[in-house]
Design a protein around this motif. Structure first.
Motif, PDB file in Angstrom:
ATOM      1  N   LYS A 189       7.198  67.198 -57.695  1.00 24.81           N
ATOM      2  CA  LYS A 189       7.507  68.626 -57.638  1.00 24.81           C
ATOM      3  C   LYS A 189       8.901  68.797 -57.069  1.00 24.81           C
ATOM      4  N   ASP A 190       9.674  69.723 -57.671  1.00 21.61           N
ATOM      5  CA  ASP A 190      11.053  69.964 -57.274  1.00 21.61           C
ATOM      6  C   ASP A 190      11.172  71.260 -56.496  1.00 21.61           C
ATOM      7  N   PHE A 191      12.009  71.241 -55.457  1.00 25.28           N
ATOM      8  CA  PHE A 191      12.266  72.416 -54.632  1.00 25.28           C
ATOM      9  C   PHE A 191      13.785  72.609 -54.568  1.00 25.28           C
ATOM     10  N   PRO A 192      14.374  73.343 -55.531  1.00 20.16           N
ATOM     11  CA  PRO A 192      15.832  73.495 -55.575  1.00 20.16           C
ATOM     12  C   PRO A 192      16.320  74.646 -54.700  1.00 20.16           C
ATOM     13  N   VAL A 193      17.638  74.687 -54.536  1.00 25.41           N
ATOM     14  CA  VAL A 193      18.218  75.864 -53.898  1.00 25.41           C
ATOM     15  C   VAL A 193      17.972  77.072 -54.798  1.00 25.41           C
ATOM     16  N   THR A 194      17.977  78.247 -54.207  1.00 25.85           N
ATOM     17  CA  THR A 194      17.729  79.467 -54.982  1.00 25.85           C
ATOM     18  C   THR A 194      18.909  79.737 -55.914  1.00 25.85           C
ATOM     19  N   PRO A 195      18.660  79.918 -57.208  1.00 24.26           N
ATOM     20  CA  PRO A 195      19.768  80.116 -58.147  1.00 24.26           C
ATOM     21  C   PRO A 195      20.353  81.524 -58.073  1.00 24.26           C
ATOM     22  N   PRO A 196      21.636  81.660 -58.401  1.00 25.89           N
ATOM     23  CA  PRO A 196      22.223  82.996 -58.550  1.00 25.89           C
ATOM     24  C   PRO A 196      21.590  83.708 -59.745  1.00 25.89           C
ATOM     25  N   SER A 197      21.884  84.990 -59.877  1.00 28.01           N
ATOM     26  CA  SER A 197      21.410  85.765 -61.020  1.00 28.01           C
ATOM     27  C   SER A 197      21.905  85.126 -62.312  1.00 28.01           C
ATOM     28  N   ASN A 198      21.046  85.105 -63.332  1.00 23.32           N
ATOM     29  CA  ASN A 198      21.379  84.404 -64.568  1.00 23.32           C
ATOM     30  C   ASN A 198      20.599  84.986 -65.740  1.00 23.32           C
ATOM     31  N   LEU A 199      20.797  84.424 -66.915  1.00 21.14           N
ATOM     32  CA  LEU A 199      20.202  84.959 -68.141  1.00 21.14           C
ATOM     33  C   LEU A 199      18.682  84.970 -68.100  1.00 21.14           C
ATOM     34  N   SER A 200      18.053  84.004 -67.452  1.00 16.80           N
ATOM     35  CA  SER A 200      16.586  83.999 -67.400  1.00 16.80           C
ATOM     36  C   SER A 200      16.061  85.224 -66.665  1.00 16.80           C
ATOM     37  N   ASP A 201      16.821  85.736 -65.672  1.00 18.42           N
ATOM     38  CA  ASP A 201      16.431  86.977 -64.999  1.00 18.42           C
ATOM     39  C   ASP A 201      16.485  88.156 -65.969  1.00 18.42           C
ATOM     40  N   GLU A 202      17.523  88.168 -66.790  1.00 24.83           N
ATOM     41  CA  GLU A 202      17.687  89.281 -67.737  1.00 24.83           C
ATOM     42  C   GLU A 202      16.589  89.281 -68.803  1.00 24.83           C
ATOM     43  N   ILE A 203      16.247  88.086 -69.276  1.00 26.10           N
ATOM     44  CA  ILE A 203      15.191  88.004 -70.293  1.00 26.10           C
ATOM     45  C   ILE A 203      13.844  88.345 -69.666  1.00 26.10           C
ATOM     46  N   GLY A 204      13.524  87.702 -68.530  1.00 26.72           N
ATOM     47  CA  GLY A 204      12.252  87.921 -67.857  1.00 26.72           C
ATOM     48  C   GLY A 204      11.099  87.345 -68.674  1.00 26.72           C
ATOM     49  N   ASP A 205      10.046  86.944 -68.026  1.00 28.26           N
ATOM     50  CA  ASP A 205       8.855  86.431 -68.701  1.00 28.26           C
ATOM     51  C   ASP A 205       9.204  85.251 -69.608  1.00 28.26           C
ATOM     52  N   VAL A 206      10.108  84.386 -69.144  1.00 29.91           N
ATOM     53  CA  VAL A 206      10.466  83.187 -69.897  1.00 29.91           C
ATOM     54  C   VAL A 206       9.311  82.195 -69.825  1.00 29.91           C
ATOM     55  N   PHE A 207       9.011  81.532 -70.929  1.00 31.06           N
ATOM     56  CA  PHE A 207       7.970  80.502 -70.954  1.00 31.06           C
ATOM     57  C   PHE A 207       8.663  79.168 -70.698  1.00 31.06           C
ATOM     58  N   GLY A 208       8.593  78.700 -69.459  1.00 25.43           N
ATOM     59  CA  GLY A 208       9.237  77.449 -69.086  1.00 25.43           C
ATOM     60  C   GLY A 208       8.266  76.285 -69.165  1.00 25.43           C
ATOM     61  N   ILE A 209       8.737  75.163 -69.675  1.00 19.61           N
ATOM     62  CA  ILE A 209       7.891  73.986 -69.852  1.00 19.61           C
ATOM     63  C   ILE A 209       8.472  72.812 -69.080  1.00 19.61           C
ATOM     64  N   GLY A 210       7.614  72.115 -68.341  1.00 21.49           N
ATOM     65  CA  GLY A 210       8.053  70.991 -67.538  1.00 21.49           C
ATOM     66  C   GLY A 210       8.668  71.466 -66.238  1.00 21.49           C
ATOM     67  N   VAL A 211       9.777  70.850 -65.859  1.00 19.31           N
ATOM     68  CA  VAL A 211      10.399  71.129 -64.572  1.00 19.31           C
ATOM     69  C   VAL A 211      11.197  72.433 -64.570  1.00 19.31           C
ATOM     70  N   VAL A 212      11.424  73.026 -65.737  1.00  8.70           N
ATOM     71  CA  VAL A 212      12.377  74.145 -65.838  1.00  8.70           C
ATOM     72  C   VAL A 212      12.072  75.299 -64.879  1.00  8.70           C
ATOM     73  N   PRO A 213      10.842  75.842 -64.813  1.00  7.16           N
ATOM     74  CA  PRO A 213      10.621  76.961 -63.882  1.00  7.16           C
ATOM     75  C   PRO A 213      10.960  76.605 -62.437  1.00  7.16           C
ATOM     76  N   GLU A 214      10.675  75.354 -62.036  1.00  2.89           N
ATOM     77  CA  GLU A 214      10.974  74.939 -60.662  1.00  2.89           C
ATOM     78  C   GLU A 214      12.481  74.964 -60.393  1.00  2.89           C
ATOM     79  N   LEU A 215      13.272  74.619 -61.402  1.00  2.24           N
ATOM     80  CA  LEU A 215      14.723  74.588 -61.221  1.00  2.24           C
ATOM     81  C   LEU A 215      15.291  75.971 -60.928  1.00  2.24           C
ATOM     82  N   PHE A 216      14.567  77.008 -61.365  1.00  2.00           N
ATOM     83  CA  PHE A 216      15.003  78.392 -61.139  1.00  2.00           C
ATOM     84  C   PHE A 216      14.131  79.075 -60.080  1.00  2.00           C
ATOM     85  N   ASP A 217      13.403  78.248 -59.320  1.00  2.00           N
ATOM     86  CA  ASP A 217      12.527  78.761 -58.261  1.00  2.00           C
ATOM     87  C   ASP A 217      11.483  79.731 -58.820  1.00  2.00           C
ATOM     88  N   GLY A 218      11.155  79.569 -60.108  1.00  2.00           N
ATOM     89  CA  GLY A 218      10.127  80.388 -60.739  1.00  2.00           C
ATOM     90  C   GLY A 218      10.572  81.787 -61.124  1.00  2.00           C
TER      91      GLY A 218
END
Length: 343
Positions: A183-212
């Motif tokens: 399990k990955d615990f990254p630093v909190t990301p700045p605002s980005n495109l995934s915030d704008e889209i919202g409800d992104v379906f992340g697979i694998g480690v991706v949601p963890e990289l953006f702190d969900g």
């Protein structure tokens, strides 16, 4: 031309690559494999711009975040004051505290960990604080709790990019095996495109990289086979954007300098990719690329900084077959396809 080139050097070392789907969409040509041209495909390379060559910086850059100051790395291990602070917080001594590959550190300290129960702390060439514990010695939730303690503790100037839980099983005689409950615990990301889209379906480690943040809640998958099954679910869902990471290439083969294994993994991935392409509708856009290099023929076992191949399938936009600056081109193509205006 003489630097790292993950796809081309894998092909050269393996001597053969039976991947007709990757060939037909131009991905092999994008990776520099000679003779593999796909005249109707949209493909090329992306030059990373951010200061990093790992999963966090690569995925963040795709979503529009280019890191201009490198995260701290620790080629001589972490400062002893930092280690002592962590040990006091968890009430336990640590073992290791040095850069190492995940497999080598278990060979060196796995038996001592079993005898003492002390967690193994190590880093790499990347900005990571990794904690390895045997699942029969430290319960997985306890390991995750220790990682959260480290995450809260690691602030600038020691703002380590990622804290990673590295659970394992086995013994010195039969061999050690890292389990799929990393399990990955990254630093909190700045605002980005995934915030704008919202409800992104992340697979694998991706949601963890953006702190969900910006991602729907789905179960964590841990291998290419599991990611493929989840991708089928995602494509049947109402998600506007699916962001998937297939990391077996990197985790099982790139980091172990196993070019033949890397090639086999690509060949196993190929029919799954064909199935995905066969399911695309006229409204769909598929982008296949990489978040960084991991040349299995490189002298080290670390990620490699290099131009990464990309190919585009579907969509109404036409992209010139060329090299482009920045992995953020991925986000720009997604933004254009979804008609999301720039904030």
């Amino acid at each position: 031309p003489h630097g790292p080139s993950t796809l081309k050097h894998t092909w050269e070392a393996a001597g053969h690559l039976n991947a007709p789907t990757l060939q037909s969409i131009g991905f092999l040509a994008a990776g520099g494999i000679p003779g593999d041209t796909a005249p109707d495909a949209q493909f090329g390379r992306l030059r990373p711009l951010g200061m990093g060559k790992d999963s966090v910086t690569g995925h963040w850059e795709m979503m529009g975040i280019a890191i201009d100051e490198p995260f701290p790395t620790y080629p001589d291990g972490f400062p002893i004051t930092l280690v002592k602070q962590f040990e006091e917080a968890i009430g336990m001594q640590t073992l290791g505290n040095r850069p190492s590959s995940g497999t080598l550190i278990l060979d060196q300290l796995g038996e001592q960990h079993l005898l003492t129960g002390c967690p193994i702390l190590y880093t790499s060439a990347d900005s990571v604080w990794q904690i390895a514990c045997h699942e029969d010695v430290v319960p997985i939730e306890k390991l995750y709790e220790w990682c959260r303690i480290a995450r809260a503790m690691l602030t600038p100037p020691h703002g380590v990019q990622r804290v990673i839980a590295r659970p394992f099983i086995g013994d010195a005689k039969s061999g050690w095996k890292r389990t799929e409950r990393r399990k990955d615990f990254p630093v909190t990301p700045p605002s980005n495109l995934s915030d704008e889209i919202g409800d992104v379906f992340g697979i694998g480690v991706v949601p963890e990289l953006f702190d969900g943040r910006g991602f729907r809640s789905v179960r964590r998958t841990q291998s290419n086979a599991e990611h493929a099954a989840m991708l089928t679910e995602a494509m049947a869902s109402d998600a506007r954007f699916i962001f998937a990471n297939f990391e077996d290439f990197d985790m099982l083969f790139g980091h172990r300098n196993d070019a033949p294994g890397f090639a086999r993994c690509l060949e196993e991935f190929d029919p799954m990719l064909k199935s995905v392409i066969d399911q695309l509708t006229p409204d769909d856009l598929l982008i296949v690329t990489a978040d960084h290099g991991n040349d299995p023929t490189d002298t080290s076992t670390d990620h490699t900084r290099e131009y990464v191949p990309y190919t585009i399938v579907g969509g109404s936009q036409r992209v010139a077959n060329a090299d482009h600056d920045g992995l953020m081109k991925v986000g720009e193509w997604v933004r254009a396809h979804l008609a999301i205006s720039r904030p």
